[in-house]
Motif scaffolding. Structure first.
Motif, short mmCIF file in Angstrom:
data_model
loop_
_atom_site.label_atom_id
_atom_site.label_comp_id
_atom_site.label_asym_id
_atom_site.label_seq_id
_atom_site.Cartn_x
_atom_site.Cartn_y
_atom_site.Cartn_z
N TYR A 280 86.28 -6.29 -40.48
CA TYR A 280 85.97 -5.70 -39.17
C TYR A 280 85.10 -4.45 -39.33
O TYR A 280 84.16 -4.23 -38.56
CB TYR A 280 87.26 -5.33 -38.44
N LYS A 281 85.42 -3.64 -40.32
CA LYS A 281 84.64 -2.43 -40.55
C LYS A 281 83.19 -2.75 -40.91
O LYS A 281 82.25 -2.07 -40.49
CB LYS A 281 85.27 -1.59 -41.67
N LYS A 282 83.02 -3.81 -41.70
CA LYS A 282 81.68 -4.21 -42.12
C LYS A 282 80.90 -4.81 -40.96
O LYS A 282 79.70 -4.53 -40.79
CB LYS A 282 81.78 -5.21 -43.26
N GLN A 283 81.57 -5.61 -40.13
CA GLN A 283 80.88 -6.28 -39.03
C GLN A 283 80.64 -5.36 -37.85
O GLN A 283 79.63 -5.49 -37.14
CB GLN A 283 81.69 -7.50 -38.57
N PHE A 284 81.56 -4.41 -37.63
CA PHE A 284 81.42 -3.48 -36.51
C PHE A 284 81.49 -2.04 -37.03
O PHE A 284 82.46 -1.32 -36.76
CB PHE A 284 82.52 -3.73 -35.48
N PRO A 285 80.48 -1.61 -37.81
CA PRO A 285 80.54 -0.31 -38.51
C PRO A 285 80.60 0.90 -37.59
O PRO A 285 81.11 1.95 -37.99
CB PRO A 285 79.24 -0.30 -39.33
N ASP A 286 80.11 0.77 -36.38
CA ASP A 286 80.12 1.91 -35.45
C ASP A 286 81.36 1.94 -34.58
O ASP A 286 81.95 2.99 -34.35
CB ASP A 286 78.86 1.88 -34.56
N GLU A 287 81.76 0.77 -34.10
CA GLU A 287 82.83 0.68 -33.12
C GLU A 287 84.22 0.65 -33.73
O GLU A 287 85.13 1.36 -33.29
CB GLU A 287 82.61 -0.55 -32.25
N TYR A 288 84.41 -0.19 -34.75
CA TYR A 288 85.77 -0.43 -35.26
C TYR A 288 86.43 0.81 -35.87
O TYR A 288 87.61 1.08 -35.59
CB TYR A 288 85.75 -1.59 -36.26
N PRO A 289 85.74 1.58 -36.74
CA PRO A 289 86.41 2.75 -37.34
C PRO A 289 86.93 3.75 -36.30
O PRO A 289 87.92 4.45 -36.55
CB PRO A 289 85.31 3.38 -38.20
N LYS A 290 86.29 3.79 -35.14
CA LYS A 290 86.72 4.74 -34.10
C LYS A 290 88.08 4.37 -33.53
O LYS A 290 88.76 5.22 -32.94
CB LYS A 290 85.69 4.77 -32.97
N LEU A 291 88.49 3.12 -33.69
CA LEU A 291 89.77 2.68 -33.16
C LEU A 291 90.95 3.20 -33.98
O LEU A 291 92.08 3.18 -33.52
CB LEU A 291 89.81 1.14 -33.11
N LYS A 292 90.66 3.61 -35.22
CA LYS A 292 91.67 4.21 -36.11
C LYS A 292 92.89 3.31 -36.30
O LYS A 292 94.04 3.77 -36.29
CB LYS A 292 92.08 5.58 -35.61
N ARG A 293 92.64 2.04 -36.47
CA ARG A 293 93.74 1.10 -36.71
C ARG A 293 94.08 1.04 -38.20
O ARG A 293 93.25 1.38 -39.04
CB ARG A 293 93.33 -0.31 -36.25
N LYS A 294 95.29 0.62 -38.48
CA LYS A 294 95.69 0.32 -39.85
C LYS A 294 95.58 -1.19 -40.06
O LYS A 294 95.24 -1.93 -39.15
CB LYS A 294 97.11 0.82 -40.11
N ALA A 295 95.89 -1.63 -41.27
CA ALA A 295 95.74 -3.05 -41.58
C ALA A 295 96.93 -3.88 -41.11
O ALA A 295 96.78 -4.90 -40.43
CB ALA A 295 95.55 -3.24 -43.08
N ILE A 296 98.16 -3.44 -41.45
CA ILE A 296 99.34 -4.26 -41.14
C ILE A 296 100.54 -3.45 -40.69
O ILE A 296 101.34 -3.90 -39.87
CB ILE A 296 99.71 -5.14 -42.37
N VAL A 297 100.70 -2.21 -41.21
CA VAL A 297 101.84 -1.36 -40.82
C VAL A 297 101.32 -0.25 -39.90
O VAL A 297 100.52 0.58 -40.35
CB VAL A 297 102.53 -0.75 -42.04
N PRO A 298 101.73 -0.22 -38.64
CA PRO A 298 101.24 0.80 -37.71
C PRO A 298 101.39 2.21 -38.26
O PRO A 298 102.45 2.57 -38.79
CB PRO A 298 102.11 0.59 -36.47
N PHE A 299 100.30 2.99 -38.16
CA PHE A 299 100.24 4.41 -38.54
C PHE A 299 100.31 4.67 -40.05
O PHE A 299 100.08 5.78 -40.48
CB PHE A 299 101.37 5.20 -37.85
N LEU A 300 100.62 3.64 -40.84
CA LEU A 300 100.85 3.89 -42.28
C LEU A 300 99.87 3.15 -43.18
O LEU A 300 99.25 3.76 -44.07
CB LEU A 300 102.29 3.48 -42.66
#
Length: 301
Positions: A280-300
């Motif tokens: 997702y970061k590679k495909q949406f380099p501007d938009e996705y990082p701003k969402l500040k999501r984690k991969a599988i464990v919320p916040f961690l």
């Protein structure tokens, strides 16, 4: 458009392919498969004129021009090896654990002794058996009626790896679960575990339906950023809920092998989630990082 396809360990085999203007990657695969007499699902191509930026032709719908290819371009062919259908693998890997537990449920004398079949079941063991069957029956239902696969096949070896994981744990969890000697934990733990299991199963199904609705049709490789529900916190909440389901099941049964099954599953799904996260970061380099999501464990993580 004429292309040169190089193959072989030394890249010393050259096959000329002639295609119409506007041809897609799928058209290239069809023509090359016809020329070399290989299964179309085994074919993979990449353009390597710029060693620092190798271009993989991984979207069958895209035109060759959209990848920057011009007349007389050279592509490298890779044989992906024997393939097997995604649905075939999913059906078999989920069927095994159900079969094992249903056979154990009968308490055959050769495994549990002659008096085992007449011994009443602990109600927690029955609850856990039903939960186990429901989980894998749900996965079979999703395989046929929910999932839309981006590719029709996967490497043949995957069926052995996937079945080994699910079938082995089905065997080693089902045996003590159905044993007359099964010792249930306290009722409080059983109800807590059951609540986690049920909520997570529902959450997992919701995620799978959302992901399916995002894909226009079977075979499409379109991938937008998922929105809503737990997708706001992690890249792969379907894995989050999957792991949580087995945490709940383990609490409900307190079987050591169930906890090991959960740990191994988490490690594998965490790896898959990180790869999806990076994708997702590679495909949406501007938009996705701003969402500040984690991969599988919320916040961690």
């Amino acid at each position: 458009m004429e292309l040169s396809i190089v193959s072989g360990k030394k890249k010393d085999v050259v096959t000329k392919v002639t295609l119409a203007k506007g041809a897609t990657v799928k058209d290239l695969k069809k023509e090359y498969a016809r020329l070399v007499r290989k299964d179309i699902n085994r074919l993979s191509f990449k353009e390597e004129s710029n060693k620092e930026k190798v271009v993989r032709l991984d979207d069958d719908r895209k035109t060759l021009e959209s990848y920057g290819l011009t007349n007389n371009a050279t592509l490298t062919f890779k044989d992906l090896g024997p393939q097997i259908g995604y649905r075939t693998v999913f059906v078999l890997e989920y069927l095994g654990p159900m079969v094992f537990v249903m056979l154990y449920y009968l308490r055959p004398a050769i495994l549990y002794g002659e008096k085992a079949a007449s011994t009443p079941y602990n109600w927690v063991a029955l609850l856990a058996v039903v939960s186990w069957i429901v989980h894998f029956a749900k996965r079979e239902f999703e395989t046929f009626f929910v999932h839309k696969f981006s590719r029709p096949t996967m490497p043949l070896m995957n069926i052995f790896k996937n079945c080994a994981y699910y079938w082995t744990f089905g065997a080693v969890i089902g045996y003590p679960l159905c044993s007359p000697n099964f010792q249930a934990p306290s009722e409080q733990l059983v109800y807590v575990g059951l609540a986690i299991f049920v909520i997570s199963e529902i959450g997992n199904l919701i995620c799978h339906i959302m992901l399916s609705n995002m894909r226009p049709k079977e075979g499409s490789q379109q991938r937008d950023i998922p929105r809503g529900f737990l997708f706001e916190l992690v890249a792969c909440p379907n894995y989050t809920f999957e792991v949580a389901s087995w945490v709940g099941f383990s609490i409900m049964t307190m079987l050591p092998m169930s906890y090991l099954f959960t740990l191994v599953g988490f490690l594998q799904m965490a790896d898959w989630a990180q790869k999806k996260h990076r994708g997702y970061k590679k495909q949406f380099p501007d938009e996705y990082p701003k969402l500040k999501r984690k991969a599988i464990v919320p916040f961690l993580y």
